[in-house]
Design a protein around this motif. Structure first.
Motif, PDB file in Angstrom:
ATOM      1  N   MET A 156      23.228  11.757 -13.004  1.00  0.00           N
ATOM      2  CA  MET A 156      24.115  10.932 -13.813  1.00  0.00           C
ATOM      3  C   MET A 156      23.556  10.806 -15.217  1.00  0.00           C
ATOM      4  SD  MET A 156      25.200   6.973 -13.269  1.00  0.00           S
ATOM      5  CE  MET A 156      26.918   7.062 -12.847  1.00  0.00           C
ATOM      6  N   ALA A 157      24.416  10.979 -16.205  1.00  0.00           N
ATOM      7  CA  ALA A 157      24.017  10.866 -17.609  1.00  0.00           C
ATOM      8  C   ALA A 157      23.664   9.424 -17.939  1.00  0.00           C
ATOM      9  CB  ALA A 157      25.151  11.348 -18.502  1.00  0.00           C
ATOM     10  N   LYS A 158      22.785   9.254 -18.905  1.00  0.00           N
ATOM     11  CA  LYS A 158      22.338   7.924 -19.311  1.00  0.00           C
ATOM     12  C   LYS A 158      22.423   7.761 -20.820  1.00  0.00           C
ATOM     13  CE  LYS A 158      19.218   7.208 -15.461  1.00  0.00           C
ATOM     14  NZ  LYS A 158      17.850   6.948 -15.031  1.00  0.00           N
ATOM     15  N   LEU A 159      22.410   6.496 -21.237  1.00  0.00           N
ATOM     16  CA  LEU A 159      22.313   6.117 -22.641  1.00  0.00           C
ATOM     17  C   LEU A 159      20.876   5.658 -22.876  1.00  0.00           C
ATOM     18  CD1 LEU A 159      23.466   5.366 -25.455  1.00  0.00           C
ATOM     19  CD2 LEU A 159      24.169   3.172 -24.461  1.00  0.00           C
ATOM     20  N   TYR A 160      20.196   6.337 -23.787  1.00  0.00           N
ATOM     21  CA  TYR A 160      18.805   6.035 -24.113  1.00  0.00           C
ATOM     22  C   TYR A 160      18.730   5.444 -25.511  1.00  0.00           C
ATOM     23  CZ  TYR A 160      17.833   9.439 -20.396  1.00  0.00           C
ATOM     24  OH  TYR A 160      17.795  10.122 -19.207  1.00  0.00           O
ATOM     25  N   PHE A 161      17.794   4.504 -25.692  1.00  0.00           N
ATOM     26  CA  PHE A 161      17.529   3.991 -27.033  1.00  0.00           C
ATOM     27  C   PHE A 161      16.032   4.032 -27.283  1.00  0.00           C
ATOM     28  CE2 PHE A 161      17.381   0.090 -30.014  1.00  0.00           C
ATOM     29  CZ  PHE A 161      17.486   0.891 -31.137  1.00  0.00           C
ATOM     30  N   TYR A 162      15.631   4.905 -28.205  1.00  0.00           N
ATOM     31  CA  TYR A 162      14.257   4.996 -28.673  1.00  0.00           C
ATOM     32  C   TYR A 162      14.180   4.188 -29.962  1.00  0.00           C
ATOM     33  CZ  TYR A 162      13.277   8.903 -25.500  1.00  0.00           C
ATOM     34  OH  TYR A 162      13.085   9.678 -24.401  1.00  0.00           O
ATOM     35  N   TYR A 163      13.342   3.165 -29.971  1.00  0.00           N
ATOM     36  CA  TYR A 163      13.265   2.293 -31.144  1.00  0.00           C
ATOM     37  C   TYR A 163      11.828   2.150 -31.608  1.00  0.00           C
ATOM     38  CZ  TYR A 163      11.767  -1.233 -27.806  1.00  0.00           C
ATOM     39  OH  TYR A 163      11.078  -1.910 -26.833  1.00  0.00           O
ATOM     40  N   ALA A 164      11.683   1.840 -32.872  1.00  0.00           N
ATOM     41  CA  ALA A 164      10.349   1.688 -33.447  1.00  0.00           C
ATOM     42  C   ALA A 164      10.471   1.140 -34.857  1.00  0.00           C
ATOM     43  CB  ALA A 164       9.631   3.037 -33.485  1.00  0.00           C
ATOM     44  N   GLN A 210      20.447   2.088 -35.711  1.00  0.00           N
ATOM     45  CA  GLN A 210      20.556   0.675 -36.075  1.00  0.00           C
ATOM     46  C   GLN A 210      21.840   0.410 -36.856  1.00  0.00           C
ATOM     47  OE1 GLN A 210      18.143   2.686 -37.303  1.00  0.00           O
ATOM     48  NE2 GLN A 210      18.038   2.474 -39.527  1.00  0.00           N
ATOM     49  N   PHE A 211      22.406   1.458 -37.482  1.00  0.00           N
ATOM     50  CA  PHE A 211      23.612   1.295 -38.285  1.00  0.00           C
ATOM     51  C   PHE A 211      24.896   1.455 -37.486  1.00  0.00           C
ATOM     52  CE2 PHE A 211      20.604   2.949 -41.687  1.00  0.00           C
ATOM     53  CZ  PHE A 211      20.283   1.677 -42.135  1.00  0.00           C
ATOM     54  N   LEU A 212      24.802   1.700 -36.188  1.00  0.00           N
ATOM     55  CA  LEU A 212      25.998   1.749 -35.345  1.00  0.00           C
ATOM     56  C   LEU A 212      26.636   0.365 -35.288  1.00  0.00           C
ATOM     57  CD1 LEU A 212      24.506   3.689 -32.292  1.00  0.00           C
ATOM     58  CD2 LEU A 212      26.245   4.580 -33.874  1.00  0.00           C
ATOM     59  N   THR A 213      27.933   0.331 -35.075  1.00  0.00           N
ATOM     60  CA  THR A 213      28.580  -0.945 -34.780  1.00  0.00           C
ATOM     61  C   THR A 213      28.435  -1.212 -33.282  1.00  0.00           C
ATOM     62  OG1 THR A 213      30.723   0.037 -34.255  1.00  0.00           O
ATOM     63  CG2 THR A 213      30.307  -0.529 -36.594  1.00  0.00           C
ATOM     64  N   ARG A 214      28.731  -2.428 -32.886  1.00  0.00           N
ATOM     65  CA  ARG A 214      28.718  -2.765 -31.464  1.00  0.00           C
ATOM     66  C   ARG A 214      29.698  -1.875 -30.710  1.00  0.00           C
ATOM     67  NH1 ARG A 214      31.478  -5.728 -27.857  1.00  0.00           N
ATOM     68  NH2 ARG A 214      30.339  -6.918 -26.299  1.00  0.00           N
ATOM     69  N   ASP A 215      30.894  -1.683 -31.253  1.00  0.00           N
ATOM     70  CA  ASP A 215      31.898  -0.833 -30.606  1.00  0.00           C
ATOM     71  C   ASP A 215      31.409   0.602 -30.467  1.00  0.00           C
ATOM     72  OD1 ASP A 215      33.633  -2.970 -30.311  1.00  0.00           O
ATOM     73  OD2 ASP A 215      34.891  -2.418 -32.020  1.00  0.00           O
ATOM     74  N   GLN A 216      30.736   1.116 -31.477  1.00  0.00           N
ATOM     75  CA  GLN A 216      30.219   2.477 -31.388  1.00  0.00           C
ATOM     76  C   GLN A 216      29.144   2.602 -30.313  1.00  0.00           C
ATOM     77  OE1 GLN A 216      29.296   2.837 -35.577  1.00  0.00           O
ATOM     78  NE2 GLN A 216      30.972   4.303 -35.887  1.00  0.00           N
ATOM     79  N   ALA A 217      28.311   1.583 -30.163  1.00  0.00           N
ATOM     80  CA  ALA A 217      27.313   1.609 -29.089  1.00  0.00           C
ATOM     81  C   ALA A 217      28.019   1.694 -27.730  1.00  0.00           C
ATOM     82  CB  ALA A 217      26.412   0.377 -29.160  1.00  0.00           C
ATOM     83  N   TRP A 218      29.098   0.954 -27.573  1.00  0.00           N
ATOM     84  CA  TRP A 218      29.869   1.015 -26.329  1.00  0.00           C
ATOM     85  C   TRP A 218      30.574   2.356 -26.164  1.00  0.00           C
ATOM     86  CZ3 TRP A 218      29.550  -1.673 -22.029  1.00  0.00           C
ATOM     87  CH2 TRP A 218      28.901  -2.916 -22.073  1.00  0.00           C
ATOM     88  N   GLN A 219      31.007   2.971 -27.266  1.00  0.00           N
ATOM     89  CA  GLN A 219      31.591   4.321 -27.181  1.00  0.00           C
ATOM     90  C   GLN A 219      30.550   5.312 -26.670  1.00  0.00           C
ATOM     91  OE1 GLN A 219      33.009   5.099 -31.164  1.00  0.00           O
ATOM     92  NE2 GLN A 219      34.478   3.402 -31.073  1.00  0.00           N
ATOM     93  N   GLY A 276      23.597  -2.588 -34.429  1.00  0.00           N
ATOM     94  CA  GLY A 276      23.548  -1.436 -33.530  1.00  0.00           C
ATOM     95  C   GLY A 276      22.383  -1.519 -32.567  1.00  0.00           C
ATOM     96  N   SER A 277      21.242  -1.936 -33.065  1.00  0.00           N
ATOM     97  CA  SER A 277      20.054  -2.067 -32.222  1.00  0.00           C
ATOM     98  C   SER A 277      20.239  -3.162 -31.180  1.00  0.00           C
ATOM     99  CB  SER A 277      18.825  -2.369 -33.081  1.00  0.00           C
ATOM    100  OG  SER A 277      18.630  -1.336 -34.017  1.00  0.00           O
ATOM    101  N   ALA A 278      20.824  -4.282 -31.594  1.00  0.00           N
ATOM    102  CA  ALA A 278      21.067  -5.378 -30.643  1.00  0.00           C
ATOM    103  C   ALA A 278      21.957  -4.906 -29.501  1.00  0.00           C
ATOM    104  CB  ALA A 278      21.700  -6.568 -31.352  1.00  0.00           C
ATOM    105  N   ALA A 279      23.030  -4.177 -29.833  1.00  0.00           N
ATOM    106  CA  ALA A 279      23.938  -3.678 -28.799  1.00  0.00           C
ATOM    107  C   ALA A 279      23.217  -2.696 -27.884  1.00  0.00           C
ATOM    108  CB  ALA A 279      25.156  -3.025 -29.440  1.00  0.00           C
ATOM    109  N   LEU A 280      22.466  -1.776 -28.456  1.00  0.00           N
ATOM    110  CA  LEU A 280      21.761  -0.786 -27.638  1.00  0.00           C
ATOM    111  C   LEU A 280      20.679  -1.421 -26.779  1.00  0.00           C
ATOM    112  CD1 LEU A 280      21.571   2.094 -30.237  1.00  0.00           C
ATOM    113  CD2 LEU A 280      22.873   2.117 -28.088  1.00  0.00           C
ATOM    114  N   LEU A 281      19.964  -2.400 -27.315  1.00  0.00           N
ATOM    115  CA  LEU A 281      18.960  -3.098 -26.507  1.00  0.00           C
ATOM    116  C   LEU A 281      19.604  -3.778 -25.302  1.00  0.00           C
ATOM    117  CD1 LEU A 281      16.741  -4.605 -29.331  1.00  0.00           C
ATOM    118  CD2 LEU A 281      15.998  -2.938 -27.613  1.00  0.00           C
ATOM    119  N   GLY A 282      20.851  -4.198 -25.472  1.00  0.00           N
ATOM    120  CA  GLY A 282      21.550  -4.878 -24.385  1.00  0.00           C
ATOM    121  C   GLY A 282      22.168  -3.955 -23.357  1.00  0.00           C
ATOM    122  N   ILE A 283      22.589  -2.742 -23.759  1.00  0.00           N
ATOM    123  CA  ILE A 283      23.366  -1.920 -22.821  1.00  0.00           C
ATOM    124  C   ILE A 283      22.740  -0.582 -22.448  1.00  0.00           C
ATOM    125  CG2 ILE A 283      25.527  -2.977 -23.571  1.00  0.00           C
ATOM    126  CD1 ILE A 283      26.165  -0.343 -25.053  1.00  0.00           C
TER     127      ILE A 283
END
Length: 191
Positions: free
Chosen positions: A1-9, A87-96, A124-131
Motif C-alpha cells: 500500500m502506498a504511503k504519504l511520507y513527510f521528511y522535515y528538518a 511547508q508551502f502546501l495548503t492544507r487542502d493540497q496536503a489532503w490531495q 503545509g507542515s502542520a497538515a503533513l505532521l497530522g496526516i
C-alpha cells in the motif's frame, strides 16, 4: 500500500539532496517520478536544487494547484510523487497528496521545513505532521554541534529578525539553522 511520507528538518539539513537521491533511485529502477516545488521559491526556477550541486526539473505548485488532478490526469501516471518545499502546501493540497497515496496507490514523499523563523508551524507542515503515514526528521547541525531544529531569520548584518511575514525566500544569507537553545538566545526569551 502506498504511503504519504513527510521528511522535515531545519534549513541546511539535506532535504532537497535527499529528495533528488530518492528520485534517482526510482528512475534507476525504470520507474516514473513527478517532482514538485513551490512557485513561491523564485530561486528554484522550476528546479529542485540542492546546496551540493544536484538538481532536477520540477513542476511548480502554488496555492491554487490541484495536485490530485495534475498527477492523476498524466498519461502515464507517475510511480512516485516527490514534493520539495512542502511547508508551502495548503492544507487542502496536503489532503490531495494523501488521496494520491490512498486512492491512486502512488507513494508521495514530501520534504520541507517544520517551523518558520518564529518557531511556528507552516500550514503545509502542520497538515503533513497530522496526516502523514510516516514522519522522518532529517538532522541539521547547529554551530554548537547539537541538532538544529530551528530557523533563525537574520538581517544583512547577521542580526536576528524578530518580526515579519511568515514566508521570505532566502538561503544562507537570510537564515541560520540553530538548536532551540541558541535560537532562543538569539531572539531573547520568547516567553
Amino acid at each position: 500500500m502506498a504511503k504519504l511520507y513527510f521528511y522535515y528538518a531545519s534549513m541546511n539539513a539535506g532535504k532537497s539532496s535527499t529528495l533528488l537521491q530518492a528520485d534517482f533511485n526510482y528512475r534507476e529502477r525504470g520507474m516514473r517520478t513527478m517532482l514538485w516545488t513551490a512557485q513561491l521559491d523564485t530561486r528554484s526556477e522550476g528546479m529542485v536544487r540542492s546546496r551540493i550541486g544536484l538538481e532536477a526539473d520540477a513542476h511548480l505548485y502554488d496555492p491554487a494547484t490541484d495536485l490530485w488532478a495534475e498527477v492523476t490526469t498524466r498519461d502515464p501516471v507517475p510511480d512516485c510523487v516527490l514534493v520539495d518545499e512542502a511547508q508551502f502546501l495548503t492544507r487542502d493540497q496536503a489532503w490531495q497528496l494523501a488521496r494520491l497515496a490512498d486512492e491512486a496507490g502512488i507513494p508521495v514523499v514530501c520534504y520541507g521545513l517544520r517551523t518558520d523563523f518564529r518557531g511556528e508551524l507552516f500550514p503545509g507542515s502542520a497538515a503533513l505532521l497530522g496526516i502523514a503515514d510516516k514522519l522522518v526528521e532529517l538532522k541539521g547541525v547547529c554551530h554548537c554541534g547539537r541538532k538544529a531544529t530551528m530557523n533563525l531569520r537574520v538581517d544583512a548584518g547577521g542580526g536576528a529578525v524578530h518580526e515579519g511575514e511568515q514566508t521570505e525566500v532566502g538561503g544562507n544569507d537570510r537564515y541560520v539553522a540553530l538548536c532551540r537553545k541558541h535560537f532562543s538566545e538569539a531572539l531573547g526569551s520568547p516567553t
